[in-house]
Scaffold this active site. Structure first.
Site, short mmCIF file in Angstrom:
data_model
loop_
_atom_site.label_atom_id
_atom_site.label_comp_id
_atom_site.label_asym_id
_atom_site.label_seq_id
_atom_site.Cartn_x
_atom_site.Cartn_y
_atom_site.Cartn_z
N HIS A 32 3.50 6.08 -4.79
CA HIS A 32 3.22 5.55 -2.77
C HIS A 32 2.62 4.48 -2.50
O HIS A 32 3.92 3.39 -1.98
CB HIS A 32 2.50 7.06 -2.03
N GLU A 33 1.47 4.60 -3.07
CA GLU A 33 1.84 3.15 -3.03
C GLU A 33 2.00 2.25 -4.05
O GLU A 33 2.22 1.05 -3.92
CB GLU A 33 -0.02 2.87 -3.46
N HIS A 36 4.95 0.72 -2.11
CA HIS A 36 5.15 -0.72 -1.07
C HIS A 36 4.55 -1.79 -1.91
O HIS A 36 4.80 -2.72 -1.94
CB HIS A 36 3.51 -0.81 -0.17
#
Length: 444
Positions: A32-33, A36
């Protein structure tokens, strides 16, 4: 004596619960990170920190771009901090942003275009969905999928009374050791002994047991499948025009269609027969205390060796199946949330970290493939959760950007501050509610 045995109960808890939990959560949070991070870097944003977990740093290093990669003591999430952010939630630091030089503005997330900021924020949830697709596809390619023919073995008979040691909705498996395939079988077995006690093998919820009872035939009812005209041996071909490949495909559709009429085509003795059935609503509690309401028509799967096969898929087909599996999780999640809002589903299915740890431990004991499947499911859930329009979450930021696009300018500093405080309160309430459900499941 091995190391785990020497540690006793705590050692087993560590191996079968905590380690699988950390494995699953770390994979999901990292990707998820990473979504980003990757898109931010591609858009020229300086990334100051990439953290797995919160609190005190355990280990870490700086890369050549100046990003601090670290693992922290509380492994319940993670964050990426961009240059110009006031905190880990990417709250804008308006005062610092106003004082930036031209060079600093070129690296600041706050000063990127609306499209760039939206892409960076959306990349986290998208990465979660991609991770799920990749895991599912890998499982279908390397491990394969068990295909159980959607053939009707037995028509389930259930109790409709609490008399004679039975409970309402008990499923009758056998009588005096003889398998029961229909209500007529049960009635004949009872009438043949004319009032003498019989041994009934039952399925009660998730448990199987035996009851000695001089039962009355009127205590039992046939399944909705039997009432709709199903017969043992029927092979289900399609439901509402959708081709059925396996028994699990049929279970999914029926489970999600409680109270809805389904048009089912079966093959019987070499010819096709059209049937209409409305799945009955079946309510049960799982081992964690969550209440589930699903549809059932009352048929059991075939155990014939020829009806079971294991199939591996080529990369293209496996990827497409991974996409469909991911969409199925998304669709059922929205259906469940809609059911909670409408009052047809119970909110006690919502779980937090304790329940995730319990399920991770159980999946690990089944095998590594089951643990990976759980990671894919949680990855989809985390992606969806982060898209909810709640300030503090990615979806909340996207709502701010949509408002900015409509207004032609960002929301005021004061309005964003109020929204972030509201979002923080809402997220904390959701966490408390989910944890409360976890605790109730433990002590219940």
């Amino acid at each position: 004596m091995n190391a785990v045995s020497a540690l006793g109960g705590w050692g087993q808890t560590l191996v079968w619960t905590i380690i699988p939990f950390l494995f699953v959560l770390t994979i999901v949070v990292f990707f998820h990170e990473l979504g980003h991070f990757w898109v931010a870097r591609r858009n020229g944003v300086r990334v100051e920190m990439f953290s797995i977990g919160f609190g005190r740093e355990l280990i870490g290093f700086n890369d050549r771009h100046g990003t601090r990669w670290k693992l922290c003591a509380i492994p319940l999430g993670g964050y990426v901090k961009f240059f110009g952010d006031a905190d880990a939630a990417s709250t804008p630091d308006f005062e610092t942003a106003a004082a930036m030089t031209a060079t600093e503005r070129s690296e600041s997330f706050f000063h990127k275009t609306l499209g760039q900021r939206a892409a960076i924020v959306a990349a986290g949830p998208i990465a979660n969905f991609i991770l799920a697709i990749v895991i599912f596809a890998g499982i279908f390619m390397l491990s394969g999928k068990m295909i159980l023919q959607p053939r009707v073995s037995n028509l389930v008979v259930s109790a409709q009374t609490d008399e004679g040691g039975f409970r309402r909705n008990d499923v009758i498996l056998s009588v005096d050791g003889q398998p029961m395939t229909s209500l007529d079988d049960v009635r004949r077995a009872i009438e043949a002994k004319s009032g003498q006690p019989l041994e009934f093998a039952l399925a009660r919820g998730m448990q199987q047991m035996k009851v000695q009872s001089a039962a009355d035939p009127a205590w039992f009812r046939s399944s909705v499948a039997e009432q709709a005209g199903f017969r043992p041996g029927d092979l289900v071909l399609s439901i509402d025009g959708r081709a059925i490949e396996s028994f699990s495909d049929m279970q999914r559709i029926v489970g999600a269609s409680a109270g809805q009429s389904l048009a089912i085509k079966v093959e019987r003795d070499g010819r096709q027969v059209d049937l209409a059935v409305t799945p009955a609503i079946f309510e049960f509690k799982d081992r964690f205390g969550g209440t589930h309401r699903i549809g059932r028509i009352g048929i059991s799967k075939s155990n014939e060796p020829g009806d079971t096969q294991f199939r591996r898929y080529d990369p293209f087909t496996a990827t497409w199946m991974g996409v469909k599996e991911t969409w199925f999780v998304i669709d059922r999640t929205f259906a469940y949330l809609g059911g909670v809002i409408m009052g047809t589903q119970s909110a006690d299915q919502l779980g937090g970290p304790i329940r995730i740890a319990q399920v991770s431990g159980e999946a690990a004991q089944i095998g590594f493939v089951a643990l990976l499947s759980l990671a894919a499911l949680i990855s989809v859930s985390i992606g969806l959760l982060n898209l909810f329009p709640i300030p503090m979450l990615d979806g909340g930021h996207l709502v701010f950007y949509a408002i900015e696009a409509i207004r032609g300018r960002p929301m005021s500093e004061q309005a964003q501050e109020v929204a972030f405080r509201f979002g923080l309160a809402l997220v904390l309430m959701l966490m408390i509610f989910a944890t409360w459900n976890d605790i109730r499941g433990l002590v219940g």
